[in-house]
Write a protein that holds these residues in place. Sequence first.
Motif, PDB file in Angstrom:
ATOM      1  N   PHE A 497       0.712  -1.118  -0.172  1.00 38.28           N
ATOM      2  CA  PHE A 497      -0.127  -0.229  -0.020  1.00 38.28           C
ATOM      3  C   PHE A 497       0.445   0.937   0.248  1.00 38.28           C
ATOM      4  CE2 PHE A 497      -2.606  -3.201   1.599  1.00 38.28           C
ATOM      5  CZ  PHE A 497      -3.605  -3.542   1.141  1.00 38.28           C
ATOM      6  N   PHE A 498       1.654   1.523   0.887  1.00 32.94           N
ATOM      7  CA  PHE A 498       2.234   3.023   0.331  1.00 32.94           C
ATOM      8  C   PHE A 498       3.806   2.418  -0.217  1.00 32.94           C
ATOM      9  CE2 PHE A 498       1.235   2.273   5.434  1.00 32.94           C
ATOM     10  CZ  PHE A 498       0.714   3.393   5.529  1.00 32.94           C
ATOM     11  N   THR A 499       4.546   1.476  -0.972  1.00 37.14           N
ATOM     12  CA  THR A 499       5.106   1.334  -1.706  1.00 37.14           C
ATOM     13  C   THR A 499       6.063   2.334  -1.411  1.00 37.14           C
ATOM     14  OG1 THR A 499       3.546   2.222  -3.905  1.00 37.14           O
ATOM     15  CG2 THR A 499       3.372  -0.007  -3.530  1.00 37.14           C
ATOM     16  N   SER A 500       6.267   2.954  -2.653  1.00 39.48           N
ATOM     17  CA  SER A 500       7.950   4.076  -3.252  1.00 39.48           C
ATOM     18  C   SER A 500       7.718   5.091  -1.018  1.00 39.48           C
ATOM     19  CB  SER A 500       7.647   4.533  -4.092  1.00 39.48           C
ATOM     20  OG  SER A 500       6.320   5.726  -4.071  1.00 39.48           O
ATOM     21  N   ASN A 501       6.384   5.170  -0.774  1.00 37.21           N
ATOM     22  CA  ASN A 501       6.497   6.552  -0.015  1.00 37.21           C
ATOM     23  C   ASN A 501       7.071   5.560   1.242  1.00 37.21           C
ATOM     24  OD1 ASN A 501       3.902   6.937  -1.580  1.00 37.21           O
ATOM     25  ND2 ASN A 501       5.052   8.774  -0.663  1.00 37.21           N
ATOM     26  N   HIS A 502       7.632   4.413   1.309  1.00 32.93           N
ATOM     27  CA  HIS A 502       7.455   3.741   2.613  1.00 32.93           C
ATOM     28  C   HIS A 502       9.346   3.510   2.452  1.00 32.93           C
ATOM     29  CE1 HIS A 502       5.086   3.622   6.086  1.00 32.93           C
ATOM     30  NE2 HIS A 502       5.369   4.825   5.582  1.00 32.93           N
ATOM     31  N   ALA A 503       9.250   2.935   1.273  1.00 30.78           N
ATOM     32  CA  ALA A 503      10.372   2.307   0.061  1.00 30.78           C
ATOM     33  C   ALA A 503      11.749   2.634   0.949  1.00 30.78           C
ATOM     34  CB  ALA A 503      10.258   2.497  -1.241  1.00 30.78           C
ATOM     35  N   PRO A 504      11.841   4.234   0.809  1.00 31.24           N
ATOM     36  CA  PRO A 504      13.016   4.626   1.341  1.00 31.24           C
ATOM     37  C   PRO A 504      13.460   3.924   3.340  1.00 31.24           C
ATOM     38  CG  PRO A 504      12.000   6.859  -0.001  1.00 31.24           C
ATOM     39  CD  PRO A 504      11.047   5.035   0.228  1.00 31.24           C
ATOM     40  N   PHE A 505      12.458   3.606   3.598  1.00 33.68           N
ATOM     41  CA  PHE A 505      12.827   3.759   5.377  1.00 33.68           C
ATOM     42  C   PHE A 505      13.731   2.104   5.203  1.00 33.68           C
ATOM     43  CE2 PHE A 505       8.978   6.842   5.391  1.00 33.68           C
ATOM     44  CZ  PHE A 505      10.219   6.952   5.777  1.00 33.68           C
ATOM     45  N   PHE A 506      12.859   0.972   4.166  1.00 36.72           N
ATOM     46  CA  PHE A 506      13.828  -0.308   3.651  1.00 36.72           C
ATOM     47  C   PHE A 506      15.342   0.004   2.893  1.00 36.72           C
ATOM     48  CE2 PHE A 506       9.642  -1.019   4.578  1.00 36.72           C
ATOM     49  CZ  PHE A 506       9.817  -2.066   5.837  1.00 36.72           C
ATOM     50  N   ALA A 507      15.312   1.243   2.830  1.00 35.45           N
ATOM     51  CA  ALA A 507      16.971   1.314   1.379  1.00 35.45           C
ATOM     52  C   ALA A 507      18.084   1.653   2.865  1.00 35.45           C
ATOM     53  CB  ALA A 507      16.691   2.397   0.737  1.00 35.45           C
ATOM     54  N   GLN A 508      17.743   2.098   3.868  1.00 35.18           N
ATOM     55  CA  GLN A 508      18.930   1.988   5.574  1.00 35.18           C
ATOM     56  C   GLN A 508      19.307   0.762   4.635  1.00 35.18           C
ATOM     57  OE1 GLN A 508      17.351   4.850   7.927  1.00 35.18           O
ATOM     58  NE2 GLN A 508      15.470   4.047   7.428  1.00 35.18           N
TER      59      GLN A 508
END
Length: 519
Positions: A497-508
């Motif tokens: 649901f959040f897709t790219s909006n939350h992806a940066p937090f998993f890019a850490q």
Amino acid sequence: MNRRSILLIHPPVAKPGEPPAGIARLAGVLRDHGVDCRVYDASLDGILGLLQGPLTATDTWTRRALTHRATHLAALRSSRLYGHWDRYKRAVLDLNRVLAMAGKAFGAHLSLANYTTSALTPVRSRDLIRSAETFADNPFYPVFSRHLRELFDGWSPDGVGFSINFMSQALCAFALIGFIRQILPAARIVCGGGLVTSWLNIPGIKNPFAGLVDELVGGPGEARLLAFCLPERTPTPPESGYAVDAETIARYLSPVPVLPYAASRGCWWKKCAFCPETAEDARYRATPPAGVMAELTRLPGGGAGLIHFLDNALAPRLLGFLADHPPGIPWYGFARITAHLTDLDFVRRLKKAGCRMLKLGVESGDQAVLDALNKGTDLDMVTMALQTLHQAGIATYVYLLFGTPAEDEAAAERTLDFTLAHAGCIDFLNLAIFNLPAHSREAAGLSTLDFYAGDLSLYREFTHPRGWNRDRVRRFLAGWFKRPAPIRAILSHDPPFFTSNHAPFFAQPQNRQAATVGP
């Protein structure tokens, strides 16, 4: 000077991860001119209201979700959750379950990212008018009616502006409009935003909501709202502004306050075939890089922990400026694949300057398709950019588009081969099926029929010249493209649901491994 007051509303449903940037800019400009302008994010308020409201559970999943909803909401606002993929996924899916069941009670299909009903469609103006007439049937009515009654009890704005950017907002926006028309009949109601701009580009469409909506505004709305709020003011180009307060930004469901910011409007490339920016002939307007930095440094972002650049594509000039003048907090956004992104030294400087992730419209792994779409990129450059970004530690969110008129099954298989060959350099994938913009120049050369029957429909179905129709594309994606293990692994850790909006937090770095362990 005679000043009129105004309320700006962001209607449901939009992802509740960050504030709406369009309204924040409008409010900033108006307040800088002394206008009494207030903002109501009815989407966030409605989602949180339903998530925290009473609901009767009739199944085990819903009972479990209701039991843990307060814990899930708190966890999504905490960075600790994003190091545990399974817990994150459960929190999001449980909260979405609560929303879905709350919507079902009203006959609506509701999620954290979308809103539809079986009875009404946002592509028919008469259905939107019907939504306004039956506003009490909207699942968000108990929430927005209470909030607005309290607000209007001590304040009667002269105008109410709605920012409608997505199809998922249209029906709820008109439910809000119907309610406001009833309790504040003298207020002038103005609708703008990306979806409204697209409506106004439909040949023959002016204002199909006369008597309900006073005015539809296409494109940037600052000048028009200033003219309404300050009728005696000599027209001048509106200064830039931005209004986001710390208390509001902290309510969104992200582990740090996210500050959405657009350094430009339109697209600096604006040559891609079938692109709405091209079809609508939207003029490209960019804030000079030095101005972007000056504005970012003075934004009241409430201690923002991440900047989300909303530009259609960050211009190379701006990327270069950001590399030399880091904004001081991490950031991400869309970028076109250019030679800049194949330069390891430059990309490492971007990483050092806080670039956590770049969203890239690769679209196809077939060069002939890219050329037909006038993407202005070649696959060798795409390869080099993906490898360079991966080497520098910048995550990539890659967008692929299937079913374009230039593609056939063989070309789609080449996209599959290309994706498999570069899977180690791709962190996230978005797979989309092509929709033909109804009023694009290219549509005139295709045999078309109604995609959605409605006077506000923006897309048309078409007879694919190579027989590569949507059903075949869907079967290919489900039966072939998603089957290889490397692609399954990428798709399995796309934040639901959040897709790219939350992806940066998993890019850490500390969260990347956690994101690959999911089911």
